[in-house]
Design a protein around this motif. Sequence first.
Motif, PDB file in Angstrom:
ATOM      1  N   LEU A 140       0.832  -1.199   0.000  1.00 29.24           N
ATOM      2  CA  LEU A 140       0.000   0.000   0.000  1.00 29.24           C
ATOM      3  C   LEU A 140       0.872   1.257   0.000  1.00 29.24           C
ATOM      4  O   LEU A 140       0.612   2.205  -0.747  1.00 29.24           O
ATOM      5  CB  LEU A 140      -0.931  -0.015   1.214  1.00 29.24           C
ATOM      6  N   ILE A 141       1.924   1.248   0.804  1.00 25.83           N
ATOM      7  CA  ILE A 141       2.857   2.380   0.839  1.00 25.83           C
ATOM      8  C   ILE A 141       3.532   2.556  -0.516  1.00 25.83           C
ATOM      9  O   ILE A 141       3.682   3.681  -1.006  1.00 25.83           O
ATOM     10  CB  ILE A 141       3.888   2.186   1.966  1.00 25.83           C
ATOM     11  N   ALA A 142       3.935   1.453  -1.158  1.00 28.96           N
ATOM     12  CA  ALA A 142       4.579   1.535  -2.468  1.00 28.96           C
ATOM     13  C   ALA A 142       3.620   2.094  -3.515  1.00 28.96           C
ATOM     14  O   ALA A 142       4.020   2.899  -4.365  1.00 28.96           O
ATOM     15  CB  ALA A 142       5.082   0.160  -2.891  1.00 28.96           C
ATOM     16  N   ALA A 143       2.357   1.676  -3.471  1.00 33.86           N
ATOM     17  CA  ALA A 143       1.378   2.172  -4.441  1.00 33.86           C
ATOM     18  C   ALA A 143       1.133   3.666  -4.256  1.00 33.86           C
ATOM     19  O   ALA A 143       1.057   4.420  -5.234  1.00 33.86           O
ATOM     20  CB  ALA A 143       0.066   1.401  -4.301  1.00 33.86           C
ATOM     21  N   ILE A 144       1.031   4.109  -3.022  1.00 34.88           N
ATOM     22  CA  ILE A 144       0.813   5.538  -2.752  1.00 34.88           C
ATOM     23  C   ILE A 144       2.035   6.351  -3.166  1.00 34.88           C
ATOM     24  O   ILE A 144       1.911   7.421  -3.774  1.00 34.88           O
ATOM     25  CB  ILE A 144       0.467   5.754  -1.265  1.00 34.88           C
ATOM     26  N   ALA A 145       3.229   5.824  -2.876  1.00 32.55           N
ATOM     27  CA  ALA A 145       4.457   6.525  -3.269  1.00 32.55           C
ATOM     28  C   ALA A 145       4.559   6.630  -4.787  1.00 32.55           C
ATOM     29  O   ALA A 145       4.946   7.670  -5.321  1.00 32.55           O
ATOM     30  CB  ALA A 145       5.678   5.800  -2.703  1.00 32.55           C
TER      31      ALA A 145
END
Length: 78
Positions: A30-35
Motif C-alpha cells: 500500500l505504501i509503495a502504491a501511494i508513493a
Amino acid sequence: MTMSLTKPAMRGLLAKRLRFHLPIAFGLSLIAAIAFKYAVTEPRNKAYADFYKQYDATKEFNAMKEAGIFESVRPSGE
C-alpha cells in the motif's frame, strides 16, 4: 546427564507466520502504491496538463505541412 532438545513447533507454523507477515506485506504494498502515485503519476499528469494548456494542434499541423512531412497534403506555396 542427557540433554534433550525441545521439538520444533511445526503444527500451525504456516498460519502463525502468515498472521505476522501478511499485514506487513499488505502495508508495504500500500505504501509503495501511494508513493508511486505521488512520485510518478501526479507529476506526469501535471506535465501533460501544462503541455496541452498552450498546445495548438492547428499550428503544429501547419508547421509539419510546411516541412513536407505529409505526403497527402501539399504545402501552401504550391
